[in-house]
Scaffold this motif. Structure first.
Motif, short mmCIF file in Angstrom:
data_model
loop_
_atom_site.label_atom_id
_atom_site.label_comp_id
_atom_site.label_asym_id
_atom_site.label_seq_id
_atom_site.Cartn_x
_atom_site.Cartn_y
_atom_site.Cartn_z
N VAL A 7 24.39 -3.60 -18.37
CA VAL A 7 23.93 -2.62 -18.46
C VAL A 7 25.30 -2.45 -19.60
CG1 VAL A 7 22.95 -1.82 -19.51
CG2 VAL A 7 22.16 -3.09 -17.71
N LEU A 8 25.78 -2.72 -20.38
CA LEU A 8 26.94 -2.12 -20.91
C LEU A 8 26.70 -0.73 -21.52
CD1 LEU A 8 28.19 -4.71 -20.34
CD2 LEU A 8 30.26 -5.05 -21.72
N TYR A 9 27.31 0.26 -22.22
CA TYR A 9 27.26 1.53 -22.69
C TYR A 9 28.41 2.54 -22.65
CZ TYR A 9 26.01 3.49 -18.17
OH TYR A 9 26.14 4.52 -16.61
N TYR A 38 22.94 -3.27 -12.65
CA TYR A 38 24.29 -2.66 -12.80
C TYR A 38 24.48 -2.37 -14.16
CZ TYR A 38 24.44 -6.61 -8.46
OH TYR A 38 24.27 -6.80 -7.64
N PRO A 39 24.30 -0.64 -13.65
CA PRO A 39 25.51 -0.48 -14.64
C PRO A 39 26.70 -0.24 -15.13
CG PRO A 39 24.02 1.60 -13.35
CD PRO A 39 24.02 -0.33 -12.82
N VAL A 40 27.09 -0.39 -16.69
CA VAL A 40 28.81 -0.79 -16.20
C VAL A 40 29.13 -0.10 -17.42
CG1 VAL A 40 30.64 -2.44 -17.62
CG2 VAL A 40 28.64 -3.25 -15.61
N TYR A 41 29.52 1.49 -17.49
CA TYR A 41 30.39 2.66 -18.58
C TYR A 41 31.21 2.05 -18.58
CZ TYR A 41 31.66 7.29 -20.57
OH TYR A 41 32.30 8.14 -20.68
N GLY A 46 38.44 3.59 -23.60
CA GLY A 46 37.72 1.72 -23.31
C GLY A 46 37.81 1.60 -22.10
N LEU A 47 38.09 2.13 -21.25
CA LEU A 47 37.86 1.50 -19.49
C LEU A 47 36.28 1.92 -19.11
CD1 LEU A 47 39.55 5.06 -18.76
CD2 LEU A 47 40.92 3.16 -19.03
N TRP A 48 36.62 0.57 -18.17
CA TRP A 48 35.04 0.51 -17.37
C TRP A 48 34.99 0.62 -16.55
CZ3 TRP A 48 32.69 -4.61 -20.04
CH2 TRP A 48 33.56 -4.65 -21.01
N CYS A 49 34.10 0.75 -15.92
CA CYS A 49 32.90 1.31 -14.91
C CYS A 49 31.67 1.34 -14.08
CB CYS A 49 33.43 3.44 -14.62
SG CYS A 49 34.85 4.39 -16.15
N CYS A 50 31.94 0.13 -13.43
CA CYS A 50 30.75 -0.10 -12.65
C CYS A 50 30.85 0.21 -10.80
CB CYS A 50 30.70 -1.39 -12.42
SG CYS A 50 29.22 -1.75 -11.79
N GLU A 51 29.52 1.09 -10.53
CA GLU A 51 29.35 1.02 -9.25
C GLU A 51 28.56 0.39 -7.96
OE1 GLU A 51 28.51 5.35 -9.68
OE2 GLU A 51 30.93 6.17 -10.18
N ASP A 63 24.26 11.80 -15.87
CA ASP A 63 25.04 10.60 -14.77
C ASP A 63 25.22 10.03 -14.99
OD1 ASP A 63 23.82 13.37 -13.13
OD2 ASP A 63 21.34 12.21 -13.33
N LEU A 64 25.21 9.23 -16.37
CA LEU A 64 25.34 7.66 -16.41
C LEU A 64 27.33 7.86 -16.67
CD1 LEU A 64 23.20 6.62 -19.39
CD2 LEU A 64 23.20 6.20 -16.78
N ALA A 65 28.20 8.61 -17.11
CA ALA A 65 28.58 9.18 -17.30
C ALA A 65 30.05 8.06 -16.13
CB ALA A 65 29.83 10.08 -17.58
N LEU A 66 30.22 7.41 -15.48
CA LEU A 66 30.75 6.99 -14.39
C LEU A 66 32.33 6.91 -14.22
CD1 LEU A 66 29.15 3.46 -14.01
CD2 LEU A 66 28.30 6.06 -13.58
#
Length: 359
Positions: A7-9, A38-41, A46-51, A63-66
């Motif tokens: 999920v990209l956001y 898999y949340p992908v912030y 323009g930086l990509w983040c996934c935990e 909480d979505l702002a990784l």
């Protein structure tokens, strides 16, 4: 084996907050008994983040702002691709909940095409042309679909002959009129102008968000919307409309007005409902859309229908018009709607994978 959903956001867009609202609802609605999520912030830079795998429903939008692991867009994108998407295994689909530039405009869709990953929503071409209001209007005009009179202005032309362009807009479009960035949504950067002073101010504001803008005549009438879903044989919902007090349905009216009322189905004659649905499907096909889109119209007092714009990825919270229209058309619940959209994505992906790329 569970379907893996990325999920990209967020995104590098003025509609960043709108995307987070959508993601909060979607992440809380996907059936995690059936899917690995898999949340992908994507940050404002323009930086990509996934935990990794989502282990529970998020409690707050904040909480979505990784936090990104690096300060390079290429580095963070590569990390997400290598660590998570390429290692996913099994069947995977990308769900891009991105609004506006750098997400709804074909860029992320192109990335998914290069990676050979299924993704929800419109393809590269349709995403690009639906977001660009001026290109979309040219297509609609060629197809004979009625719309408001408009004029396109580019930044370099404005720098060279602003006074002459002002005169032409006053003569050709008149007042009141609307000034809009060509490639933006959620009414950001849009101004309603009643005179030359407001027109100049509106143009200067719009150019802060885009190097091309569209100026439209005002249509005095109701704003009617319809949801469309599907690939080769799309379906159109019953139409809906927002009942609001403001003359201009701006960002604050859309997202902050506590007295905003949603009317679905819209109180229009059956003949108008049919025209709205037929025209929406025609425009959907004209723009090569697939997956989903929301088509917006103006209906004036004489019953004339003007197509306003097509939204390739409309607002998608639990109270947004798009999912509500489907729920009240055929009973499709929010979670079921997400499942249908993923099915459309996987079907389209399978069809594209079957295309030969060698002689």
């Amino acid at each position: 084996m569970k379907l893996k959903i990325f999920v990209l956001y967020g995104g590098k867009s003025p509609e960043h907050e709108v995307s987070l609202r959508t993601a909060f609802t979607v992440l809380g609605s996907i059936d995690r008994r059936k899917h690995d999520v898999y949340p992908v912030y994507i940050t404002r830079d323009g930086l990509w983040c996934c935990e990794g795998l989502l282990d529970r429903r998020p409690d707050r939008i904040e909480d979505l702002a990784l936090q990104p692991e690096a300060r390079s867009a290429a580095h963070t994108l590569g990390t997400v691709l290598i660590r998570w998407i390429s290692e996913a295994g099994g069947q995977a689909v990308v769900l891009p909940l991105l609004h506006g530039a750098n997400g709804e405009d074909g860029t992320v869709q192109g990335l998914c095409e290069l990676l050979g990953v299924a993704y929800v929503g419109n393809g590269v071409l349709s995403a690009a042309i639906t977001l660009d209001k001026e290109v979309s209007k040219r297509l609609l005009k060629q197809a004979g679909i009625e719309q408001a009179e408009y004029r396109c202005i580019r930044l370099e032309d404005w720098r060279q002959r602003a006074v002459r362009l002002m005169e032409e807009v006053e003569s050709e479009i008149g007042f009141p009129c609307y000034v809009k960035p060509a490639s933006l949504g959620s009414s950001i950067g849009i101004s309603r102008c009643e005179d030359a002073i407001q027109l100049r101010q509106g143009i200067e504001t719009a150019f802060q968000y885009d190097s091309k803008l569209v100026i439209e005549e005002e249509i005095d009438g109701r704003e009617i919307q319809v949801a469309v879903m599907g690939n080769e044989r799309p379906l159109a919902s019953l139409p809906g409309e927002f009942i609001h007090r403001s003359r201009f349905f701006d960002f604050e009216s859309k997202y902050l007005d506590k007295e905003l009322v949603m009317s679905v189905p819209a109180a229009v004659p059956p003949e108008v409902t049919e025209r709205v649905r037929v025209t929406a499907l025609k425009a959907y096909g004209l723009h090569e859309c697939s997956g989903l889109a929301r088509v917006d119209f103006f209906l004036n007092k004489e019953g004339r229908l003007f197509l306003n714009e097509i939204n390739a990825f409309p607002g998608f919270t639990g109270t947004s018009m798009y999912p509500v229209m489907w729920e009240r058309t055929d009973g499709t619940a929010y979670g079921e709607l997400i499942e249908k959209l993923m099915d459309y994505a996987l079907t389209r992906h399978a069809d594209r994978q079957a295309v030969r790329h060698a002689r």
